[in-house]
Design a protein around this motif. Sequence first.
Motif, short mmCIF file in Angstrom:
data_model
loop_
_atom_site.label_atom_id
_atom_site.label_comp_id
_atom_site.label_asym_id
_atom_site.label_seq_id
_atom_site.Cartn_x
_atom_site.Cartn_y
_atom_site.Cartn_z
N ILE A 191 -9.05 1.11 -2.10
CA ILE A 191 -7.92 0.20 -2.21
C ILE A 191 -8.42 -1.24 -2.20
O ILE A 191 -9.14 -1.66 -1.27
CB ILE A 191 -6.92 0.39 -1.04
N GLY A 205 0.81 -1.21 0.00
CA GLY A 205 0.00 0.00 0.00
C GLY A 205 0.85 1.26 0.00
O GLY A 205 0.52 2.24 -0.69
N ALA A 259 0.93 4.04 -3.05
CA ALA A 259 0.68 5.48 -2.88
C ALA A 259 1.75 6.30 -3.59
O ALA A 259 1.45 7.38 -4.12
CB ALA A 259 0.64 5.83 -1.40
N TYR A 272 -1.35 2.69 2.37
CA TYR A 272 -1.61 3.77 1.41
C TYR A 272 -1.93 5.06 2.15
O TYR A 272 -1.44 6.14 1.79
CB TYR A 272 -2.76 3.37 0.48
N SER A 277 0.40 8.42 1.94
CA SER A 277 -0.20 9.54 1.21
C SER A 277 -0.59 10.70 2.12
O SER A 277 -0.78 11.84 1.65
CB SER A 277 -1.44 9.08 0.45
#
Length: 486
Positions: free
Chosen positions: A356, A275, A279, A303, A307
Motif C-alpha cells: 500500500i 485504505g 480494499a 486496508y 480485507s
Amino acid sequence: MPYEVKSLNEECGVFGIWGQPQASDVTYYGLHALQHRGQEGAGITSKDGHELKNVRGLGLLSEVFRDPERLASLTGDAAIGHVRYTTSGSKSLDNIQPLMFHFTDGDMSLAHNGNLTNAFSLKKRLENEGAIFHTTSDTEILIHLLRRSSHTNFLDKLKESLRTVRGGFAFLLMTETHLYAAVDPNGLRPLVLGQMKTGAFVVASETCALDSVGATFIRDIQPGELIIIDDGGYKVDYYTKDTQLAICSMEYVYFARPDSDIHGVNVHTARKEMGRLLAQEQPVDADIVVGVPNSSLSAASGYAEASGIPYEMGLVKNQYIARTFIQPNQDMRERSVRMKLSPVKGVVAGKKVALIDDSIVRGTTSKYIVRLLLEAGAKEVHLRIASPALKFPCYYGIDIQSTDELIAAHKNVAEMNAFFGSDSLGFLSVESLIKAIGLKTDAPNGGLCVAYFNGDYPTPLYDFEDELQTELKRLNLENHVTIKEG
C-alpha cells in the motif's frame, strides 16, 4: 516552465504567535512540528517593541538555528516563522521567508504557503510601474500591491491586495502593531487559529503545531477570511465573500501529519478510511499487507482491517534520512531509496504482499520498492494506491506544474503495472477519496480540490492557462479538463 517531477514535494509551513514572552522560542517549536512541509530553508521574524528582527537560512530548522545565539537574538512578544519548500522562485537565501521589508512608516514581515497563479502578470505590471523586486518568489508581490494601493487605510490596502492575487495561499503578515492571517477564497491552503494558556494567540498551517506548543485549537480560518490579532485579542474579518471551499485533497493524502485535523477531519482517520475503501474497490488475494513508511501506514492499516489480511511491517524506514533528495540519475535515485527503505526479509519471504502506497508521481520509486520486496523473497507483490492516479498539473502550491514525468498521464494501469514489475495494480477512485475524507459541505467535489486526478480546476488558472492547454493537447487530454471561469 516545465521541469522534472521526481516525487511529491511538500508545500511550505507557517507559524505565528502574538502576545507571548520569548515568542521566537515558541515559534521554533511550532515550526519543528511543521518541518515535514518544507526542508530547504527556514526563518523567524520577531517583534520586540517597535522593532522587527529577522533570521533566515538554507537547510533544516535545526541547521539554520544551530547557533543558539541566532534564536536568542530574536527577542520580543510576537513572531512569525516559515519552513520552505520551493514551489515558486529559486533556492536562494533571498527567497527564504519570512521576508522583511523596511519602510519609513514602519517594518513588515511576510510568510506565505502556496502559489499565486497570476504572479507573472502581476509582477510584469508592477515592474512596468517602477517596482523593484528583491526576490524571485511570488510572495513579494503582495507587499508591492499593498504599498501601491490608493486606499488610505492600511486594512483597506491589505484587503484590496488580497483580492488582487489569485491561486492558493495562506499568508501571515506582521507589522509593529498587528498580526494578520489570510486564506485564499477556496481554502486550498490550510490555516488554523489557536490560543496558549498564557492568552497568546497562535496561527499555524496545521493543528499538530498547536499541539506541539500546548495551544488550544479555536477554529479553522475559512476561505476569504482575514484574521486580525493585536494586544486586544483577535477579530475575524473578510476580504472577499466570493468563496467556495476546495481544500487541497493532497493535504489528506500525503502532506499533512496524521495527527493534524483539517476542517474537522483527522488526517489519520481519513487515510485509514481511504485504505478501507481501497480494499473494497481493489481487493487482492494476498498473505500480508505492507505499507510504505511513513505516510502510507494509516491507509495500510485500513486496508488490512477491511480485507481481513494481516498487517505486517515488511518495510523499515531509516528515520535519519529526512527526505529522498532529487538525484541526477537513476542509479543515484535507487541508492537514495535503498538508504531510506529496507525490506524485512523474514516477513515478506515466500509471501504474497499487498503493498500500500499513498500516491504515485514519477513511478521510479514504486518500481524500485517492488523490486526490493521481490529480491527479499516475496512471492508476489500487488501494488495498491490509496489515492487516484495523478494525471494533471497543480498550480496552487504542489510541485507538479509539468506532467512530463507524471507516469499516469502517459500510461494506463496495465502499462504502469508492467513498468513497476508488480503482479497487479489498483488505484482508489476519486469518488471514494471524497467519501473517505468526508467534509461536511455541499461544495463541489466534497469541498476538495481534486484537479490533479480529474482535471476539474476550482479556479481560473490565469498565467498558466495557455501552458496547460498546450500540454493537454500534447497528451490528448484537453477534453478531460474543466476550469472555473473568473
